[in-house]
Design a protein around this motif. Structure first.
Motif, PDB file in Angstrom:
ATOM      1  N   GLY A 161       0.870  -1.294  -0.059  1.00  0.00           N
ATOM      2  CA  GLY A 161       0.231   0.046  -0.070  1.00  0.00           C
ATOM      3  C   GLY A 161       0.854   1.252   0.048  1.00  0.00           C
ATOM      4  N   ILE A 162       2.038   1.261  -0.364  1.00  0.00           N
ATOM      5  CA  ILE A 162       2.940   2.160  -0.380  1.00  0.00           C
ATOM      6  C   ILE A 162       2.705   3.210  -1.803  1.00  0.00           C
ATOM      7  CG2 ILE A 162       5.211   3.076  -0.513  1.00  0.00           C
ATOM      8  CD1 ILE A 162       6.039   0.813   1.302  1.00  0.00           C
ATOM      9  N   SER A 163       2.508   4.403  -1.671  1.00  0.00           N
ATOM     10  CA  SER A 163       2.148   5.351  -2.905  1.00  0.00           C
ATOM     11  C   SER A 163       3.534   5.383  -3.855  1.00  0.00           C
ATOM     12  CB  SER A 163       1.744   6.679  -2.473  1.00  0.00           C
ATOM     13  OG  SER A 163       1.607   7.497  -3.746  1.00  0.00           O
ATOM     14  N   LEU A 164       3.173   4.901  -4.974  1.00  0.00           N
ATOM     15  CA  LEU A 164       4.250   4.784  -5.975  1.00  0.00           C
ATOM     16  C   LEU A 164       4.596   6.387  -6.541  1.00  0.00           C
ATOM     17  CD1 LEU A 164       3.076   1.984  -8.119  1.00  0.00           C
ATOM     18  CD2 LEU A 164       4.964   1.772  -6.334  1.00  0.00           C
ATOM     19  N   LYS A 165       3.728   7.152  -6.183  1.00  0.00           N
ATOM     20  CA  LYS A 165       3.877   8.393  -6.758  1.00  0.00           C
ATOM     21  C   LYS A 165       4.990   9.302  -5.904  1.00  0.00           C
ATOM     22  CE  LYS A 165      -0.225   8.902  -9.421  1.00  0.00           C
ATOM     23  NZ  LYS A 165      -0.657   7.737  -9.343  1.00  0.00           N
ATOM     24  N   SER A 166       4.677   8.901  -4.733  1.00  0.00           N
ATOM     25  CA  SER A 166       5.583   9.548  -3.412  1.00  0.00           C
ATOM     26  C   SER A 166       6.925   8.997  -3.399  1.00  0.00           C
ATOM     27  CB  SER A 166       4.917   9.423  -2.106  1.00  0.00           C
ATOM     28  OG  SER A 166       4.849   8.097  -1.699  1.00  0.00           O
ATOM     29  N   ILE A 167       7.426   7.969  -3.912  1.00  0.00           N
ATOM     30  CA  ILE A 167       8.680   7.188  -3.952  1.00  0.00           C
ATOM     31  C   ILE A 167       9.568   7.807  -4.804  1.00  0.00           C
ATOM     32  CG2 ILE A 167      10.018   4.950  -4.340  1.00  0.00           C
ATOM     33  CD1 ILE A 167       7.505   3.475  -3.646  1.00  0.00           C
ATOM     34  N   LYS A 168      10.850   8.331  -4.242  1.00  0.00           N
ATOM     35  CA  LYS A 168      11.905   8.896  -4.888  1.00  0.00           C
ATOM     36  C   LYS A 168      13.107   8.059  -4.972  1.00  0.00           C
ATOM     37  CE  LYS A 168      14.340  12.960  -5.917  1.00  0.00           C
ATOM     38  NZ  LYS A 168      14.734  14.381  -5.577  1.00  0.00           N
ATOM     39  N   TYR A 169      13.473   7.468  -6.111  1.00  0.00           N
ATOM     40  CA  TYR A 169      14.684   6.539  -5.999  1.00  0.00           C
ATOM     41  C   TYR A 169      15.911   7.389  -6.264  1.00  0.00           C
ATOM     42  CZ  TYR A 169      11.594   2.874  -6.766  1.00  0.00           C
ATOM     43  OH  TYR A 169      10.747   1.728  -6.709  1.00  0.00           O
ATOM     44  N   ARG A 170      16.800   7.243  -5.412  1.00  0.00           N
ATOM     45  CA  ARG A 170      18.159   7.597  -5.549  1.00  0.00           C
ATOM     46  C   ARG A 170      18.781   7.002  -6.423  1.00  0.00           C
ATOM     47  NH1 ARG A 170      18.996  12.096  -2.480  1.00  0.00           N
ATOM     48  NH2 ARG A 170      21.346  11.740  -2.294  1.00  0.00           N
ATOM     49  N   LYS A 171      19.912   7.530  -7.095  1.00  0.00           N
ATOM     50  CA  LYS A 171      20.775   6.799  -8.280  1.00  0.00           C
ATOM     51  C   LYS A 171      21.688   5.863  -7.686  1.00  0.00           C
ATOM     52  CE  LYS A 171      21.237  10.813 -11.292  1.00  0.00           C
ATOM     53  NZ  LYS A 171      22.306  11.528 -12.319  1.00  0.00           N
ATOM     54  N   ARG A 172      21.674   4.754  -8.374  1.00  0.00           N
ATOM     55  CA  ARG A 172      22.134   3.623  -8.017  1.00  0.00           C
ATOM     56  C   ARG A 172      22.549   2.853  -9.284  1.00  0.00           C
ATOM     57  NH1 ARG A 172      22.217   5.814  -3.776  1.00  0.00           N
ATOM     58  NH2 ARG A 172      21.567   4.864  -1.756  1.00  0.00           N
ATOM     59  N   PHE A 173      23.593   2.347  -9.245  1.00  0.00           N
ATOM     60  CA  PHE A 173      23.963   1.468 -10.364  1.00  0.00           C
ATOM     61  C   PHE A 173      23.175  -0.055 -10.456  1.00  0.00           C
ATOM     62  CE2 PHE A 173      26.378  -2.217 -12.056  1.00  0.00           C
ATOM     63  CZ  PHE A 173      26.521  -1.794 -13.531  1.00  0.00           C
ATOM     64  N   ARG A 174      22.488  -0.094 -11.593  1.00  0.00           N
ATOM     65  CA  ARG A 174      21.484  -1.500 -11.555  1.00  0.00           C
ATOM     66  C   ARG A 174      21.894  -2.208 -12.750  1.00  0.00           C
ATOM     67  NH1 ARG A 174      15.843  -0.082  -9.052  1.00  0.00           N
ATOM     68  NH2 ARG A 174      15.599  -2.273  -9.668  1.00  0.00           N
ATOM     69  N   THR A 175      21.867  -3.476 -12.609  1.00  0.00           N
ATOM     70  CA  THR A 175      22.094  -4.310 -13.775  1.00  0.00           C
ATOM     71  C   THR A 175      21.199  -4.935 -14.151  1.00  0.00           C
ATOM     72  OG1 THR A 175      22.891  -6.020 -12.224  1.00  0.00           O
ATOM     73  CG2 THR A 175      24.626  -4.705 -13.026  1.00  0.00           C
ATOM     74  N   ASP A 176      20.041  -5.200 -13.551  1.00  0.00           N
ATOM     75  CA  ASP A 176      18.867  -5.682 -13.843  1.00  0.00           C
ATOM     76  C   ASP A 176      18.014  -5.193 -15.026  1.00  0.00           C
ATOM     77  OD1 ASP A 176      16.738  -5.234 -10.905  1.00  0.00           O
ATOM     78  OD2 ASP A 176      17.530  -3.899 -12.347  1.00  0.00           O
ATOM     79  N   LYS A 177      17.222  -5.980 -15.368  1.00  0.00           N
ATOM     80  CA  LYS A 177      16.241  -5.421 -16.597  1.00  0.00           C
ATOM     81  C   LYS A 177      14.994  -4.476 -16.029  1.00  0.00           C
ATOM     82  CE  LYS A 177      13.950  -9.685 -17.422  1.00  0.00           C
ATOM     83  NZ  LYS A 177      14.685 -10.822 -17.404  1.00  0.00           N
ATOM     84  N   ASN A 178      14.626  -5.003 -14.728  1.00  0.00           N
ATOM     85  CA  ASN A 178      13.465  -4.387 -14.191  1.00  0.00           C
ATOM     86  C   ASN A 178      13.870  -3.131 -13.437  1.00  0.00           C
ATOM     87  OD1 ASN A 178      12.007  -6.962 -14.961  1.00  0.00           O
ATOM     88  ND2 ASN A 178      12.633  -7.776 -13.009  1.00  0.00           N
ATOM     89  N   LYS A 179      13.001  -2.172 -13.659  1.00  0.00           N
ATOM     90  CA  LYS A 179      13.326  -0.721 -13.136  1.00  0.00           C
ATOM     91  C   LYS A 179      12.228  -0.231 -12.334  1.00  0.00           C
ATOM     92  CE  LYS A 179      16.743   0.333 -16.416  1.00  0.00           C
ATOM     93  NZ  LYS A 179      17.396   1.045 -17.342  1.00  0.00           N
TER      94      LYS A 179
END
Length: 124
Positions: free
Chosen positions: A106-124
């Motif tokens: 139930g966490i609002s997706l609009k309020s989440i702010k991701y900090r920059k990180r290196f990601r190798t997976d195809k799912n974002k």
């Protein structure tokens, strides 16, 4: 020791973007998977398919596991599940384990702010 019935980060989560009748059981959901995701192998156990009701207070998640099919189901008593932004013309889209976890909690997706990180997976 392996976990039983677990959803894991290394799985691919396919969300069916059209509303689904939640009276559907495994056979009908499997038919939807075969028709909507013809190039996605079901029997690997690494692909998970997520279906929401029209009102989005009900979700079903289906995947293959060790010689059988698992069907997870959750119905909210209050509120709705929030879907991430996606192209409305697509019948399906992929989300990450993390995003599915936010939706289910139930966490609002609009309020989440991701900090920059290196990601190798195809799912974002």
């Amino acid at each position: 020791m392996a976990t039983m019935f677990a959803l894991e980060e290394d799985m691919t989560f396919y969300v069916y973007s059209e509303a689904v009748d939640m009276r559907c059981g495994i056979p009908k959901l499997y038919d939807l998977i075969c028709a909507s995701f013809p190039s996605v192998p079901f029997l690997t156990g690494k692909n998970v398919f997520v279906f929401f009701s029209r009102s989005r207070y009900h979700v079903k998640i289906i995947r293959y596991d060790s010689g059988g099919v698992l069907l997870y189901q959750k119905r909210l008593e209050h509120g709705t599940f929030e879907l991430p932004e996606h192209d409305a013309s697509d019948k399906s889209f992929i989300i990450s384990y993390e995003t599915l976890s936010f939706i289910m909690r139930g966490i609002s997706l609009k309020s989440i702010k991701y900090r920059k990180r290196f990601r190798t997976d195809k799912n974002k």
